[in-house]
Write an enzyme that holds these catalytic residues in place. Structure first.
Site, PDB file in Angstrom:
ATOM      1  N   GLN A 109     -20.879 -20.994  20.312  1.00  0.00           N
ATOM      2  CA  GLN A 109     -20.235 -20.532  21.548  1.00  0.00           C
ATOM      3  C   GLN A 109     -21.169 -20.591  22.759  1.00  0.00           C
ATOM      4  OE1 GLN A 109     -17.089 -19.514  22.341  1.00  0.00           O
ATOM      5  NE2 GLN A 109     -16.280 -19.915  20.285  1.00  0.00           N
ATOM      6  N   SER A 125     -37.667 -21.519  20.633  1.00  0.00           N
ATOM      7  CA  SER A 125     -36.385 -21.988  20.122  1.00  0.00           C
ATOM      8  C   SER A 125     -36.261 -23.506  20.249  1.00  0.00           C
ATOM      9  CB  SER A 125     -35.257 -21.328  20.908  1.00  0.00           C
ATOM     10  OG  SER A 125     -34.045 -21.999  20.672  1.00  0.00           O
ATOM     11  N   ALA A 169     -28.342 -13.186  12.815  1.00  0.00           N
ATOM     12  CA  ALA A 169     -29.421 -12.831  13.743  1.00  0.00           C
ATOM     13  C   ALA A 169     -29.078 -11.540  14.477  1.00  0.00           C
ATOM     14  CB  ALA A 169     -29.651 -13.970  14.733  1.00  0.00           C
ATOM     15  N   LYS A 181     -10.324 -18.155  20.850  1.00  0.00           N
ATOM     16  CA  LYS A 181      -9.682 -18.508  19.573  1.00  0.00           C
ATOM     17  C   LYS A 181      -9.830 -20.007  19.332  1.00  0.00           C
ATOM     18  CE  LYS A 181      -9.346 -14.522  18.815  1.00  0.00           C
ATOM     19  NZ  LYS A 181     -10.070 -13.954  17.665  1.00  0.00           N
ATOM     20  N   ASP A 210     -10.401 -12.190  12.588  1.00  0.00           N
ATOM     21  CA  ASP A 210     -11.184 -13.409  12.804  1.00  0.00           C
ATOM     22  C   ASP A 210     -11.894 -13.859  11.531  1.00  0.00           C
ATOM     23  OD1 ASP A 210     -12.472 -15.168  15.101  1.00  0.00           O
ATOM     24  OD2 ASP A 210     -14.068 -14.608  13.706  1.00  0.00           O
ATOM     25  N   GLU A 227     -10.563 -17.296   9.506  1.00  0.00           N
ATOM     26  CA  GLU A 227     -11.339 -18.508   9.258  1.00  0.00           C
ATOM     27  C   GLU A 227     -11.489 -18.763   7.761  1.00  0.00           C
ATOM     28  OE1 GLU A 227     -14.695 -17.457  11.619  1.00  0.00           O
ATOM     29  OE2 GLU A 227     -15.778 -16.457  10.006  1.00  0.00           O
TER      30      GLU A 227
END
Lengths: 489, 489
Positions: free
Chosen positions: B53, B80, B119, B167, B230, B234
């Site tokens: 996301q 990162s 995380a 969604k 959710d 999934e």
């Protein structure tokens, strides 16, 4: 982990498994005369429940204690549909050996609780209330401890809590006990655990109980180690993995050009007959040695391809058991069964072919298929290695991963297919198989059979670990402790 | 459950779904000028993380807020590996829109936490310590609430806690936002939840956030209802079930005499193209109506055979999510990935055939296969019916069970196969699919395809529930609220 115990009645024996000392007690009918001494304060043994372990243990205990003053009494719910079955086995109200569950609970000195795991979880408070202080609570499985941990509760402090856990389904506990009349030492091994010992007598009670149900070898564990290895083991190689293995192998064999019958024979029949029998009698290496050079290569490739994927799913299962998730799942599944009863698993082509194969058996057609052997033994070894990592004792590992599989469970799949094997196990085991067999199937298809089809080279390090694994020595010692048995022999 | 909200900036609209009133906000680019008012006290929006996301939301927010005084700044761990990717998208240290994660956390007024679920669970304490009182914590998923419940912890009381949950996977959130420049209303719908509102401004913040990322319809839920539906969704029809359906259908089609290519076309291609498109544009009944009489009969049989087995697995998934088991499992799986990275799922024959089919596509060969449609729609309806039972609002049900499937996810399976769809979803979703797809596969093989092969009669009651289900009206209203989109159009 290391454990020790002392007993006033039985002889303990030191064995060396993979270089580590363990103490065991060898069982046998010659010890039955010692049972009254070991059970000195026990006047009544209550066996509660009549599902998988109940019938076997109640009958074995009664038969072993015949002629003593110790009564074995079965306790069932008032309207239990099992009452006629218990009566048929000789436990009747008239002869005083059958009663209402809670009455039997409060009357008994040793109370062996063999109702289903879900029923234990649902009713434990009422059961604990019915138990008199000083009673010994006997379990054949640590599930209830896992549930109590999940919800932050514990056993009453005023009672002994012991476990004797046969490493085989109830049917086999009875069947091999009966064989034991003829064959010295035939029987199902048990682990035992002393969880609470308020009067210092708990160890003798547990050993006597194990001797009385016919266990040839009795080894020590803790209740926590027992439920972890047990719930894990049945989801692993004992039931879940072996189901997923034969399902995926069958399809792989078909894709490789075998007929339906050949595919069934080379998966299920090969695994449950020559492979299981040879492991039971002579261990893993004997299988490898028996193969031709070309088959050895195939076995190595299959072993290499399957070991890591199997290990991955087994790690997941162990985590799920240790976290309490599996125990919560079982309880929730039982609640759902009000609405959807547990479904049929053997209506598919493969198991229909199996009916046909069984009806027309030609044992000379069944040999060790090297891929079947490689995938099966890799999964078994992955389970062994993981249990070693988790600190389980070798006696538990050998019994929970190997002996129970080849001596108690696989013979039932051979006899009448996968559903026959499963339906004679606990609901906890049946649920676990439905949950994990498909996971093994998918990961083998996605990672093991793809590697095999691509003719991927042997992972020499993985295979070296097989050849030099210290489990071979441990299995060989455990094998010597009992005769090799054929449950339908 | 019924929910209401009030907003000072946006217009809420009453809709009637299956006879029940709900309030929604319609999004759109014409509302972007209202964003500064809605975000009045917000000077910096920190977007933490760059996985599924993160890239989509950071870019959409930045683009929607261009020309305002509100800065969108990405926060990442010091070393990162995503830093170059964020820089490539224009978030750089030099222009002040990229910083170290904890610095960005403590600087921001609205902090959108889009690091992985595992995380979040591992680092939430340090994150909570870094948040200033009065900050608004934004989540796109309620996983963290589920984890806090599992371990008996909670959010700091001095902050707003809100959620905007698109969604659709991140890629689709960006892709449809860009389409939205041309096509009014293209975008991924979002639910929003107000979990804590310390300054009375939380609702406007949430709605502005949802408008800014391009959601055409914004509907209300609670954080708890969101994470349950959710994580459940999934594992169900969105990813887990659809994967298990096409795998088992492919094999069933092969067994029924189809070639490999035909089997792939009649399962994956049929499901992800004509079936998904028709559901997206005209709903379920249009599919049934489009079939010939003979196909209608086949569809009815397949639907009848699949509905109950699907419902059974879906019930289990819902229980596992609600009990916290799935959340615990995800965290443990992530720990295991240190040792075994998550494995490949599309090396098998079926997905190799798929590569070939895609390279030689002939769309005129792809039609609605009545068994594929029957099994898929039955599973989708079972999910709808279960969510209704569990008290979820229709807006959530329609988006979480239908629109996300046909508009956001299935197109990715069509484009490059199952792994492409999955790899663009969260690790929580990927794990759930690996766990549950095999369960759907096994139960369909054991119960649905066996019934179909035995030519079992239609369960008229089950089918009547399909024809008269109130979801058709709810879906039709939700469909009218946005244009039908083709993500790769």
């Amino acid at each position: 982990m290391s454990l020790e115990f002392s007993t006033n009645t039985f002889e303990k024996e030191k064995i060396i498994l993979a270089g580590k000392e363990e103490y065991i007690v060898g069982g046998g009918r010659h010890l039955f005369p010692l049972l009254p001494k070991a059970f000195a304060e026990i006047h009544q043994i209550g066996v509660i429940g009549w599902s998988s372990q109940g019938p076997a243990q109640a009958q074995n205990l009664r038969d072993s204690l015949a002629g003593t003053n110790i009564k074995v009494k079965v306790g069932l719910r008032k309207n239990s549909s099992s009452i006629p079955l218990a009566e048929k086995a000789g436990f009747t109200r008239d002869n005083g050996t059958l009663g209402e569950m809670y009455e039997v609970i409060s009357e008994s000195d040793l109370l062996i609780l063999l109702i289903s795991d879900a029923a234990q979880a649902a009713n434990y408070q009422q059961i604990f209330e019915a138990i008199r202080p000083g009673t010994t609570l006997g379990l054949s499985h640590g599930f209830l401890l896992g549930h109590l941990k999940n919800i932050g509760d514990s056993f009453p402090e005023t009672i002994n809590v012991i476990a004797v856990c046969p490493k085989g389904m109830g049917l086999s506990v009875r069947q091999l006990y009966e064989q034991g009349k003829e064959i010295h030492g035939a029987g199902i091994n048990s682990s035992f655990a002393i969880h609470q010992d308020v009067n210092g007598r708990a160890t003798d009670y547990a050993l006597a109980w194990a001797v009385a149900i016919g266990s040839p070898t009795i080894f020590q564990t803790t209740l926590e180690s027992e439920y972890k290895s047990d719930i894990f083991g049945e989801r692993g190689i004992l039931l879940g993995a072996v189901h997923g293995i034969v399902e995926s192998l069958y399809r792989w064999l078909i894709r490789s050009g075998h007929s339906q019958e050949e595919a069934y024979i080379n998966s299920v029949e090969s695994l449950t007959q020559p492979i299981s029998n040879m492991i039971s009698k002579n261990g893993f290496l004997s299988i490898y040695i028996s193969l031709t050079d070309a088959e050895k290569e195939t076995f190595k490739k299959a072993y290499s391809a399957a070991y890591h994927p199997a290990f991955e799913i087994l790690m997941e299962i162990y985590d799920e058991v240790a976290s309490g998730n599996e125990i919560r799942s079982v309880i929730e599944a039982n609640n759902r069964h009000q609405r959807f009863p547990i479904g049929k698993i053997d209506g598919t082509e493969m198991w229909q072919v199996g009916v046909n194969v069984r009806d027309n058996r030609r044992p000379e057609k069944v040999s060790i298929h090297p891929v079947t052997a490689g995938v099966y033994i890799a999964t078994m070894m992955a389970q062994v290695d993981l249990l070693k990592e988790k600190g389980h004792l070798y006696s538990e590992i050998v019994n929970e991963s190997i002996i129970e599989a080849v001596d108690s469970l696989n013979p039932y799949m051979y006899q009448k297919g996968v559903a026959h094997m499963l339906n004679n196990c606990s609901m906890t085991a049946q649920l676990g198989t439905r949950k994990w067999a498909p996971r093994f199937d998918y990961i083998f298809c996605q990672q093991a059979f793809t590697a095999l089809d691509d003719n991927k080279q042997t992972d020499e390090k993985v295979f070296e670990n097989f050849l030099t694994n210290d489990i071979h020595q441990a299995l060989s010692i455990c094998t010597q402790l009992r005769p090799s048995v054929d449950i339908f022999g």
